[in-house]
Design a protein around this motif. Structure first.
Motif, PDB file in Angstrom:
ATOM      1  N   ILE A  54       0.844  -1.197   0.000  1.00 32.80           N
ATOM      2  CA  ILE A  54       0.000   0.000   0.000  1.00 32.80           C
ATOM      3  C   ILE A  54       0.878   1.246   0.000  1.00 32.80           C
ATOM      4  N   CYS A 105     -11.179  -0.749   7.185  1.00 38.56           N
ATOM      5  CA  CYS A 105     -10.246  -1.880   7.261  1.00 38.56           C
ATOM      6  C   CYS A 105     -10.805  -2.983   8.153  1.00 38.56           C
ATOM      7  N   PRO A 106     -10.990  -4.188   7.600  1.00 39.04           N
ATOM      8  CA  PRO A 106     -11.596  -5.256   8.409  1.00 39.04           C
ATOM      9  C   PRO A 106     -10.689  -5.785   9.510  1.00 39.04           C
ATOM     10  N   VAL A 107      -9.398  -5.573   9.397  1.00 38.99           N
ATOM     11  CA  VAL A 107      -8.516  -6.098  10.440  1.00 38.99           C
ATOM     12  C   VAL A 107      -7.907  -4.980  11.278  1.00 38.99           C
ATOM     13  N   CYS A 125      -5.862  -2.467  10.716  1.00 38.48           N
ATOM     14  CA  CYS A 125      -4.405  -2.347  10.722  1.00 38.48           C
ATOM     15  C   CYS A 125      -3.950  -0.952  10.329  1.00 38.48           C
ATOM     16  N   ILE A 126      -4.876  -0.034  10.069  1.00 36.96           N
ATOM     17  CA  ILE A 126      -4.477   1.341   9.731  1.00 36.96           C
ATOM     18  C   ILE A 126      -4.699   2.226  10.961  1.00 36.96           C
ATOM     19  N   CYS A 161      -2.366  -6.744   7.666  1.00 37.25           N
ATOM     20  CA  CYS A 161      -3.117  -6.397   6.450  1.00 37.25           C
ATOM     21  C   CYS A 161      -3.396  -7.659   5.638  1.00 37.25           C
ATOM     22  N   ILE A 162      -4.606  -7.756   5.141  1.00 38.24           N
ATOM     23  CA  ILE A 162      -4.961  -8.907   4.319  1.00 38.24           C
ATOM     24  C   ILE A 162      -5.084  -8.526   2.851  1.00 38.24           C
ATOM     25  N   PHE A 163      -4.704  -7.326   2.511  1.00 39.33           N
ATOM     26  CA  PHE A 163      -4.679  -6.849   1.123  1.00 39.33           C
ATOM     27  C   PHE A 163      -6.039  -7.039   0.454  1.00 39.33           C
ATOM     28  N   CYS A 164      -7.075  -6.604   1.185  1.00 42.03           N
ATOM     29  CA  CYS A 164      -8.414  -6.729   0.644  1.00 42.03           C
ATOM     30  C   CYS A 164      -8.758  -5.559  -0.258  1.00 42.03           C
ATOM     31  N   GLY A 165      -8.055  -4.443  -0.092  1.00 37.36           N
ATOM     32  CA  GLY A 165      -8.332  -3.298  -0.944  1.00 37.36           C
ATOM     33  C   GLY A 165      -9.506  -2.455  -0.490  1.00 37.36           C
ATOM     34  N   PHE A 166     -10.100  -2.757   0.655  1.00 45.17           N
ATOM     35  CA  PHE A 166     -11.233  -1.964   1.124  1.00 45.17           C
ATOM     36  C   PHE A 166     -10.831  -0.529   1.414  1.00 45.17           C
ATOM     37  N   CYS A 167      -9.609  -0.351   1.899  1.00 46.07           N
ATOM     38  CA  CYS A 167      -9.162   0.997   2.223  1.00 46.07           C
ATOM     39  C   CYS A 167      -9.134   1.851   0.962  1.00 46.07           C
TER      40      CYS A 167
HETATM   41  S1  SF4 Z   1      -5.994  -3.650   2.207  1.00 45.32           S
HETATM   42 FE1  SF4 Z   1      -6.494  -1.843   3.382  1.00 45.32          FE
HETATM   43  S2  SF4 Z   1      -8.479  -2.268   4.310  1.00 45.32           S
HETATM   44 FE2  SF4 Z   1      -7.649  -4.237   3.601  1.00 45.32          FE
HETATM   45  S3  SF4 Z   1      -6.586  -5.025   5.381  1.00 45.32           S
HETATM   46 FE3  SF4 Z   1      -5.049  -3.925   4.219  1.00 45.32          FE
HETATM   47  S4  SF4 Z   1      -5.051  -1.856   5.086  1.00 45.32           S
HETATM   48 FE4  SF4 Z   1      -6.916  -2.883   5.801  1.00 45.32          FE
END
Ligand code: SF4
Ligand code: SF4
Lengths: 318, 171
Positions: B39, B61-63, B65-66, B90-96
């Protein structure tokens, strides 16, 4: 004195070779499976990934050797050793080349059969002493599967013994000078191969382990080097069965041009690869299928084979 | 029985097939441009930070981590005082990225961020902030937002009409 020295030398060379081959098989199997699945397998550690085995051994030796508190401790500890000991003992009667053998027993075939029967205890005791339902199921399956297939190992070899007229392995090989026994004893060979697969509980017939039903079957609770011993026993078992197929049905050390020892190694290696290919290709049968095939098909077939072989031999002598 | 032998034969034929493995460190798989990886925080075309410290990414962010802390400069322009992403969670979901109203936070096609120490996976603002615009070019939140900040008054933004003088509208 001189001959004792040579015997000791043979013992140690054979032991070292077998342990080396068994651990090398881990690498070979992973590479071959990968080859047949369009992958590479371990190819990073050392040339062609050969040192992967070393890395694995170091790792497995470093692992915590945990014995579950609910386990039956002495039996739990002894069980993995049994499989290694019995398979190693069976190697003592194998004749690698004329004169190269640990003991030239007159009852070599019987010793092999006895040892592979004893090997069942390893799995059954491991499953029993773990006191875990999956292990117990694995142990139960091992008992039923290996006891029934044990029978066919014996029955399929009897044809060979009849043709050779001896239980001594060197005699059996010598008797194949004209024609390898895989021709006249083809049925025996197929039965021995399948039964050997079941005896070593290798993948198509690995019901005692059956990773996707029973966690890891009889060795679910094992860790560290005890787990490693089970694997060592399994790989020694593959080598043993391959060597036995080569000896009983494919003329052992007999072959043109090349020296006998080399022929023996080539034949054994071929069957080891075949074992691995079966693992790559075939799915595991259901447990009831395994048992019904064994008793409804293989047993009558083996008996028939024995009967026909005996009848032909009798008619030839009279 | 024959089918079993055919199976073994077909498997053996795979010896002559091309292997599908990509030998990773030497050869790299081509990553699609929309790959969700490391990111970054981007800047607008004028070089200012795009992030307006709205906390939407942290909430999305679901986890969780921000973490960030909002502050303002002398013109009233908001920006994060610090901005921290814990990549070990971070699970790299892209929601952020989806939540962000200003295109500030973006996921990039890069996954090679392994570390020997877990603490090194916590990226601070100076690790995240890049000097360019990332994937979305030519967007400047403050130029299109009808907000008066230093150097730009109401009605001076792009596509803005001059603000209505309320008094002249009186009947
Ligand atoms: S991609 Fe963004 S929203 Fe998803 S877990 Fe990582 S920081 Fe959080
Ligand atoms: S990165 Fe985007 S969503 Fe997150 S605080 Fe900044 S502006 Fe808001």
């Amino acid at each position: 004195m001189h001959s004792v020295g040579i015997s000791l030398l043979i013992v140690f060379v054979v032991l070292a070779c077998i342990l080396g081959v068994a651990s090398g098989l881990i690498w070979l199997e992973r590479r071959l499976l990968a080859l047949w699945q369009d992958r590479y397998g371990p190819n990073r550690v050392g040339p062609f990934g050969l040192l992967q085995v070393l890395a694995d051994i170091i790792k497995i030796l470093m692992k915590e050797d945990w014995i579950p508190p609910f386990a039956d401790k002495p039996v739990f500890v002894i069980a993995p050793a049994i499989t290694v000991i019995t398979t190693l003992l069976s190697f003592s009667v194998i004749v690698f080349a004329p004169g190269i053998t640990v003991v030239d027993l007159g009852i070599g075939v019987l010793l092999f059969l006895a040892m592979s029967s004893l090997g069942v205890y390893s799995l059954v005791l491991a499953g029993w002493s773990s006191d875990n339902k999956y292990s117990l199921l694995g142990g139960l399956r091992a008992a039923a599967q290996m006891l029934s297939y044990e029978l066919f190992v014996g029955l399929s070899l009897m044809g060979v013994v009849m043709l050779a007229g001896s239980f001594r392995i060197a005699d059996i090989v010598e008797a194949q000078r004209g024609l390898w026994f895989c021709g006249p004893q083809f049925v025996g060979f197929v039965i021995f191969f399948i039964a050997g697969l079941a005896e070593t509980h290798r993948l198509p017939l690995d019901l005692p382990e059956a990773d996707n039903e029973l966690v890891a079957g009889y060795h679910s609770e094992y860790s560290g080097m005890k787990f490693g011993l089970f694997f060592l026993g399994e790989y020694i078992g593959i080598t043993l069965i391959s060597a036995m197929i080569a000896t009983f049905f494919f003329g052992g050390w007999l072959g043109p041009v090349l020296p006998g020892l080399l022929w023996f190694i080539i034949k054994t290696f071929f069957f080891i690869c075949l074992f691995i290919a079966l693992r790559a290709a075939l799915p595991r049968p259901r447990y009831d299928q395994l048992m019904s095939v064994s008793w409804k098909w293989i047993l009558p077939l083996a008996l028939l084979n024995l009967l026909v072989t005996g009848a032909i031999l009798v008619s030839r002598t009279t | 029985m024959l089918s079993l032998i055919r199976t073994v034969w077909l498997v053996l034929l795979h010896m002559f097939h091309r292997r599908v493995t990509i030998q990773y460190p030497e050869h790299k798989a081509p990553l699609p441009p929309r790959w969700r990886g490391r990111i970054i925080l981007s800047r607008d075309p004028d070089g200012g930070e795009r992030c307006v410290a709205c906390y939407l990414c942290a909430i999305a962010c679901p986890v969780d981590c921000i973490a960030l802390q909002a502050t303002q400069d002398e013109h009233g322009r908001r920006y994060p005082e610090w901005f921290r992403i814990n990549f070990s969670r971070c699970i790299f979901c892209g929601f952020c990225e989806e939540a962000c109203p200003t295109y500030a936070i973006q996921l990039t096609p890069d996954f090679e961020m392994s570390e020997y120490h877990r603490e090194n996976l916590v990226y601070e603002k100076e690790d995240l902030l890049i000097s360019g615009q990332g994937k979305y070019h030519g967007y400047n939140f403050y130029r299109v937002a009808g907000l008066a900040i230093g150097g730009k008054d109401k009605g001076q933004g792009e596509e803005d009409r001059p603000p209505v003088d309320l008094r002249t509208l009186l009947p």
